[in-house]
Design a protein around this motif. Structure first.
Motif, mmCIF file in Angstrom:
data_model
loop_
_atom_site.group_PDB
_atom_site.id
_atom_site.type_symbol
_atom_site.label_atom_id
_atom_site.label_comp_id
_atom_site.label_asym_id
_atom_site.label_seq_id
_atom_site.Cartn_x
_atom_site.Cartn_y
_atom_site.Cartn_z
ATOM 1 N N ASP A 83 29.815 7.973 -23.155
ATOM 2 C CA ASP A 83 29.054 7.016 -22.347
ATOM 3 C C ASP A 83 28.440 5.906 -23.197
ATOM 4 N N PHE B 126 24.726 -0.421 -25.385
ATOM 5 C CA PHE B 126 23.893 -1.564 -25.024
ATOM 6 C C PHE B 126 24.041 -1.934 -23.547
ATOM 7 N N ASP B 127 25.208 -1.698 -22.969
ATOM 8 C CA ASP B 127 25.380 -1.873 -21.520
ATOM 9 C C ASP B 127 24.517 -0.868 -20.760
ATOM 10 N N LEU B 128 24.527 0.385 -21.229
ATOM 11 C CA LEU B 128 23.730 1.432 -20.588
ATOM 12 C C LEU B 128 22.241 1.104 -20.674
ATOM 13 N N LYS C 176 15.941 -2.635 -23.793
ATOM 14 C CA LYS C 176 16.477 -3.553 -24.799
ATOM 15 C C LYS C 176 16.705 -2.791 -26.094
ATOM 16 N N ALA D 19 20.886 -1.844 -20.899
ATOM 17 C CA ALA D 19 20.616 -2.974 -19.993
ATOM 18 C C ALA D 19 20.544 -2.513 -18.538
ATOM 19 N N ARG D 20 21.440 -1.621 -18.147
ATOM 20 C CA ARG D 20 21.422 -1.114 -16.768
ATOM 21 C C ARG D 20 20.143 -0.334 -16.472
ATOM 22 N N TYR E 125 29.271 -0.933 -27.724
ATOM 23 C CA TYR E 125 28.877 -1.852 -26.654
ATOM 24 C C TYR E 125 28.474 -1.094 -25.391
ATOM 25 N N LYS E 126 29.047 0.094 -25.182
ATOM 26 C CA LYS E 126 28.678 0.897 -24.008
ATOM 27 C C LYS E 126 27.206 1.308 -24.063
#
Length: 77
Positions: A66, A14-16, A23, A18-19, A11-12
């Motif tokens: 990360d 996909f968070d990275l 996509k 997005a930030r 999940y990290k």
């Protein structure tokens, strides 16, 4: 044969993405060029190769911690 769940979660990653305004589908494009199967494995927390992790870190200029995290199994009562 029973499918084993991975305790590594992405999940990290996909968070990275997005930030950074990216996509999941961007992972199919250059410079990543990951297959849809690899992207699906990441999304489902399945096993991927160290080469995949290495390439992600190289292109995203980050460390493995990360983009992924170990989540220990929960003990059933």
């Amino acid at each position: 044969m029973e499918k084993r769940n991975s305790y590594i979660k992405y999940y990290k990653l996909f968070d990275l993405l997005a930030r950074r305004g990216m996509k999941r589908t961007d992972l199919k494009k250059e410079p990543f060029s990951f297959s849809p199967a690899t992207i699906a494995k990441l999304g489902q927390g399945e096993t991927v190769t160290t080469e995949t992790i290495s390439r992600l870190c190289q292109y995203l200029n980050c460390q493995p911690g990360d983009i992924m995290e170990y989540e220990p199994p929960t003990k059933e009562k």
